[in-house]
Design a protein around this motif. Structure first.
Motif, PDB file in Angstrom:
ATOM      1  N   ASN A  26     -14.635  46.721  -8.861  1.00 58.36           N
ATOM      2  CA  ASN A  26     -13.844  46.377  -7.684  1.00 58.36           C
ATOM      3  C   ASN A  26     -12.349  46.589  -7.916  1.00 58.36           C
ATOM      4  N   PHE A  27     -11.890  46.340  -9.145  1.00 56.33           N
ATOM      5  CA  PHE A  27     -10.483  46.549  -9.480  1.00 56.33           C
ATOM      6  C   PHE A  27     -10.118  48.023  -9.293  1.00 56.33           C
ATOM      7  N   LYS A  28     -10.982  48.919  -9.798  1.00 56.69           N
ATOM      8  CA  LYS A  28     -10.717  50.353  -9.629  1.00 56.69           C
ATOM      9  C   LYS A  28     -10.781  50.755  -8.163  1.00 56.69           C
ATOM     10  N   LEU A 118     -18.534  42.979  -0.565  1.00 60.88           N
ATOM     11  CA  LEU A 118     -17.575  43.931  -1.123  1.00 60.88           C
ATOM     12  C   LEU A 118     -18.218  45.283  -1.380  1.00 60.88           C
ATOM     13  N   VAL A 119     -19.449  45.273  -1.843  1.00 62.93           N
ATOM     14  CA  VAL A 119     -20.178  46.531  -2.045  1.00 62.93           C
ATOM     15  C   VAL A 119     -20.305  47.278  -0.724  1.00 62.93           C
ATOM     16  N   ASN A 120     -20.634  46.564   0.322  1.00 59.95           N
ATOM     17  CA  ASN A 120     -20.741  47.207   1.634  1.00 59.95           C
ATOM     18  C   ASN A 120     -19.403  47.793   2.084  1.00 59.95           C
ATOM     19  N   LEU A 121     -18.319  47.108   1.763  1.00 58.87           N
ATOM     20  CA  LEU A 121     -16.991  47.608   2.128  1.00 58.87           C
ATOM     21  C   LEU A 121     -16.634  48.878   1.357  1.00 58.87           C
ATOM     22  N   GLY A 287     -20.618  51.894  -8.225  1.00 59.55           N
ATOM     23  CA  GLY A 287     -21.693  51.478  -9.105  1.00 59.55           C
ATOM     24  C   GLY A 287     -22.586  52.678  -9.346  1.00 59.55           C
ATOM     25  N   CYS A 288     -23.232  52.733 -10.517  1.00 60.04           N
ATOM     26  CA  CYS A 288     -24.147  53.843 -10.790  1.00 60.04           C
ATOM     27  C   CYS A 288     -25.124  53.990  -9.626  1.00 60.04           C
ATOM     28  N   ARG A 289     -25.669  52.887  -9.173  1.00 64.09           N
ATOM     29  CA  ARG A 289     -26.287  52.756  -7.858  1.00 64.09           C
ATOM     30  C   ARG A 289     -25.690  51.487  -7.264  1.00 64.09           C
ATOM     31  N   GLU A 290     -25.127  51.584  -6.076  1.00 68.39           N
ATOM     32  CA  GLU A 290     -24.604  50.366  -5.464  1.00 68.39           C
ATOM     33  C   GLU A 290     -25.728  49.362  -5.275  1.00 68.39           C
ATOM     34  N   PHE A 291     -26.898  49.868  -5.008  1.00 68.87           N
ATOM     35  CA  PHE A 291     -28.142  49.109  -5.100  1.00 68.87           C
ATOM     36  C   PHE A 291     -29.276  50.111  -5.144  1.00 68.87           C
TER      37      PHE A 291
END
Length: 360
Positions: A26-28, A118-121, A287-291
């Motif tokens: 998230n920082f990146k 946050l992942v969705n954003l 993420g390598c996979r966000e999900f």
């Protein structure tokens, strides 16, 4: 900055007065630039961004890192809060956030965890991120394909993996997942972690690489002797499944419906249970996979996002990182140097990487 504005707009739709970001991914994402780590295998970084609803941004770090982070890793021009190294950041943040109605991505006591939101954003990519994705997709593909093409029988899997890692690091790419398997290990294991085994007849090279916070996933396969008929036939079926998985993506398609069709593709190929042996991938990005998409995953496929699907039938695998936009699929990890076949499906045609036959 685009992603900071996205966070601020999101905050206005929530009851939260602010959000604390400490995860490295998230920082990146929010800074589009900065590294938040000393130990690089940690999920949570050494600094926390406190973003308030009114737009004020603070960065909390201990005395070991605060001066450097303020000067070198502060794209948001945050006001820095120094915590003595002998006090824990977790304890300070729990005190700092107490009673303020904040959210966080690391379950700080007294805050609401909003990592899923946050992942969705962050999955919707902006122009800078798309341009970066093209850059690192080509860099990763060139590295993986050249390493696979240069590999020789008699080398060990670890030697191939070491070369792959070295070339990634030279390009500023973090080789977070490197799988190198050969011969029977490709047949026996879906995740062939490199070993001291010497390569004989076949090789699989897999890279999960990260740069700018963005993740690339891809796989290439090589045979040094004639490809066995059974492997060739399995690969053709895997390629068909992969081509269909790419072309059937569309805005608004529910993941549950998508996955039911994936199961149907395996059944039509004569391998109804192979999807159970390895995950099939999902949206990627920070993420390598966000999900990982499963038969019960909620939500829908969206344009403006990156995807990394990876169907596999024993001994074969197809995997690329792609970008969905305006109803079209952009293959981020495609080069001109690797043999491909155009696979026709009921959803349309798609170019898919072949097994390279490289008779040494």
């Amino acid at each position: 900055m685009d992603n900071l504005n996205r966070i601020l707009m999101w905050l206005k739709t929530t009851p939260y007065e602010g959000v604390v970001l400490g995860r490295r991914d998230n920082f990146k994402w929010i800074t589009q630039f900065n590294e938040n780590a000393v130990v690089t295998n940690a999920e949570v970084g050494i600094a926390f961004l406190v973003i308030q609803r009114n737009g004020k941004v603070e960065m909390v770090a201990d005395s070991s890192d605060c001066p450097r982070m303020e000067k070198e890793q502060n794209a948001l021009h945050a006001d820095c809060v120094l915590v003595p190294w002998y006090e824990t950041l977790e304890g300070f943040l729990a005190w700092y956030c107490n009673g303020k109605g904040y959210a966080s991505d690391t379950m700080i006591p007294g805050t609401s965890c909003v990592q899923e939101e946050l992942v969705n954003l962050r999955m919707r990519l902006n122009e800078t991120e798309v341009a970066r994705y093209h850059e690192i997709g080509q860099e990763c593909a060139n590295i993986v394909e050249k390493v696979a093409m240069e590999a020789r029988p008699g080398q060990t899997e670890r030697e191939v993996a070491a070369l792959l890692k070295m070339r990634c690091i030279d390009k500023g790419i973090s080789p977070d997942c490197v799988l190198v398997g050969s011969d029977e290990r490709i047949l026996n294991y879906r995740h062939p972690v490199p070993s001291d085994k010497k390569i004989k007849n076949s090789l699989m090279v897999v890279l999960g690489g990260e740069k700018y916070g963005l993740n690339i996933s891809m796989t290439r396969m090589v045979y040094f002797q004639e490809i066995p008929k059974e492997i060739h036939e399995r690969m053709q079926k895997t390629q068909y499944i992969f081509a269909a998985m790419q072309n059937m993506m569309r805005e608004g398609l529910p993941y549950k419906e998508y996955f039911e069709e994936v199961k149907s593709l395996y059944a039509q190929a004569g391998y109804p249970d192979e999807w159970k042996m390895h995950h099939q991938g999902g949206p990627t990005g920070y993420g390598c996979r966000e999900f990982v998409v499963t038969p019960s995953t909620e939500g829908i496929i969206k344009e403006g996002q990156a995807y990394a699907w990876n169907p596999t039938i024993q001994g074969t695998k197809c995997e690329e990182t792609t970008y969905l936009k305006d109803g079209k699929i952009d293959i981020l990890t495609r080069t001109e140097q690797w043999p491909c076949s155009v696979i026709s499906t009921k959803y349309g045609d798609f170019q898919v990487a072949d097994i390279l036959f490289d008779k040494k």
